[in-house]
Design a protein around this motif. Structure first.
Motif, PDB file in Angstrom:
ATOM      1  N   ASP A   1      30.764  48.212 -34.810  1.00 17.09           N
ATOM      2  CA  ASP A   1      30.370  46.803 -34.797  1.00 17.09           C
ATOM      3  C   ASP A   1      29.189  46.524 -33.857  1.00 17.09           C
ATOM      4  OD1 ASP A   1      30.726  44.299 -35.969  1.00 17.09           O
ATOM      5  OD2 ASP A   1      31.749  43.531 -34.198  1.00 17.09           O
TER       6      ASP A   1
ATOM      7  N   PRO B   1      26.066  44.863 -26.805  1.00 16.45           N
ATOM      8  CA  PRO B   1      25.947  44.266 -28.139  1.00 16.45           C
ATOM      9  C   PRO B   1      25.206  45.146 -29.139  1.00 16.45           C
ATOM     10  CG  PRO B   1      24.320  43.294 -26.651  1.00 16.45           C
ATOM     11  CD  PRO B   1      25.119  44.282 -25.835  1.00 16.45           C
TER      12      PRO B   1
ATOM     13  N   LYS C   1      24.729  37.126 -35.161  1.00 20.53           N
ATOM     14  CA  LYS C   1      25.667  38.147 -34.672  1.00 20.53           C
ATOM     15  C   LYS C   1      25.181  38.703 -33.327  1.00 20.53           C
ATOM     16  CE  LYS C   1      27.767  42.591 -35.682  1.00 20.53           C
ATOM     17  NZ  LYS C   1      28.111  43.621 -36.657  1.00 20.53           N
TER      18      LYS C   1
ATOM     19  N   LYS D   1      29.350  37.107 -25.815  1.00 22.04           N
ATOM     20  CA  LYS D   1      30.705  37.640 -25.557  1.00 22.04           C
ATOM     21  C   LYS D   1      30.706  38.730 -24.497  1.00 22.04           C
ATOM     22  CE  LYS D   1      33.551  36.874 -29.593  1.00 22.04           C
ATOM     23  NZ  LYS D   1      33.480  37.273 -30.996  1.00 22.04           N
ATOM     24  N   THR D   2      29.699  39.625 -24.559  1.00 28.46           N
ATOM     25  CA  THR D   2      29.696  40.760 -23.620  1.00 28.46           C
ATOM     26  C   THR D   2      29.056  40.393 -22.273  1.00 28.46           C
ATOM     27  OG1 THR D   2      27.586  41.475 -24.580  1.00 28.46           O
ATOM     28  CG2 THR D   2      29.568  42.562 -25.422  1.00 28.46           C
TER      29      THR D   2
ATOM     30  N   LYS E   1      27.248  38.314 -29.894  1.00 28.97           N
ATOM     31  CA  LYS E   1      27.720  39.498 -29.164  1.00 28.97           C
ATOM     32  C   LYS E   1      27.188  39.500 -27.728  1.00 28.97           C
ATOM     33  CE  LYS E   1      28.578  43.557 -30.920  1.00 28.97           C
ATOM     34  NZ  LYS E   1      30.010  43.748 -31.150  1.00 28.97           N
TER      35      LYS E   1
END
Ligand SMILES: O=c1ccn([C@@H]2O[C@H](COP(=O)(O)O)[C@@H](O)[C@H]2O)c(=O)[nH]1
Length: 309
Positions: free
Chosen positions: A97, A66, A4, A11-12, A8
């Motif tokens: 999240d 993240p 995870k 993605k960020t 993250k």
């Protein structure tokens, strides 16, 4: 949890952690006054101010980052109300999240480490029931007691799919007093790094191990060596910003895939409104200053990584 975290970060495009180290003198007057009006100038009042401060910072930054790293000492100093603010902060960040790294720096004889691990990343048995105490995703661990002190944390990580960041080379000025001492001709931090790589082998996520390391941004040459010694360990890098670390120092903490390190800044983000650079944003809008500081930190680190390609 390491998958995870990695996902993250991808993605960020932000290999950064916002350190939630809320000292009272960083908390704007209007928040302190409201909290003291509601709860008095008490430990409860301080805890309420901390919580309101953290919430605004998290609300202003969570979409950019993240992970967060609440430092438990900043909460513990206010006793039980402080610890309740810590837990409230952990839960709120998880609702948003975010991956939560509890900076608790624990480690003791085996039975005591087992209790720390149960309380922070595992579950505790009460009669026929089980409860998660603080329930962070990762915690920091002090390895000074050796495998006896670390293995109970690793056992809980395997069971709960959580993770660790083990102190290898810390960012503070006197970290060399012990960590740089030569043992059989090699600095102690290298031996600890090798042990982290060994502990991590059995704890692999998809690409990285969930047993990571802490290496300070203030020691970039050592970071370069430790990156090679622990190729599969995520490195949590404190020391950026307030302690002097800059993006240009950090390129060798990362692997060629652009991953493998996550850089923390605490005071540089949460107290950004006090810096000259962000002063025009104003104390009332402190969370906007924190958001701007996060954006600048991402650009600094991303710029360094892009230039190194
Ligand atoms: O080697 C280490 C290990 C942990 N820390 C912690 O990180 C933050 C740094 O705060 P800044 O305000 O960004 O300097 C703090 O919680 C330390 O306890 C570290 O600095 N160095």
């Amino acid at each position: 949890m390491i998958n995870k975290l990695t996902e993250k970060i991808r993605k960020t495009h932000a290999p950064i952690v916002v350190g939630l180290d809320p000292m009272l003198n960083y908390i704007p007057k209007h928040i302190q006054e409201a909290a003291f009006k509601a709860c008095g100038e008490t430990l409860e009042g301080a805890a309420e101010a901390i919580w309101q401060f953290n919430k605004e910072i998290v609300d202003a930054t969570y979409d950019l980052i993240p992970a967060v790293k609440p430092q438990i000492a900043m909460y513990e100093q206010f006793g039980i109300p402080g610890l309740m603010a810590f837990k409230r902060t952990v839960d709120y960040c998880k609702e948003k999240d975010l991956v939560v790294i509890g900076d608790i720096k624990r480690g003791d004889i085996g039975s005591t480490s087992a209790a720390y691990a149960a309380g922070h990343i595992g579950k505790v048995q009460v009669g026929s029931k089980e409860y998660a105490g603080f329930d962070e995703d990762f915690v920091t661990v002090n390895p000074y007691l050796g495998s006896d002190g670390v293995n109970p944390f690793i056992d809980v990580c395997k069971k709960e799919k959580k993770g660790l960041f083990i102190l290898v080379k810390t960012s503070n000025p006197s970290s060399g007093e012990f960590q740089d001492q030569l043992v059989n001709g090699r600095p102690l931090y290298e031996l600890v790094g090798e042990k982290v790589a060994e502990w991590g082998q059995e704890c692999m996520g998809d690409t990285y191990s969930y047993i990571g390391a802490v290496v300070g941004a203030t020691y970039p040459e050592m970071g370069k060596i430790l990156r090679r010694i622990m190729p599969k360990a995520y490195i949590l890098v404190p020391g950026y910003g307030a302690q002097g670390g800059q993006g240009k120092d950090l390129v060798h903490f990362f692997n060629e895939d652009g991953l493998g390190a996550i850089v923390n800044s605490s005071r540089g983000i949460i107290a950004a409104y006090k810096q000259e650079k962000y002063a025009q944003i104003g104390e009332a809008n402190f969370a906007d200053a924190s958001r701007k500081a996060v954006e600048d930190m991402i650009a600094d680190i991303d710029g360094t990584l892009q230039a190194a390609k």
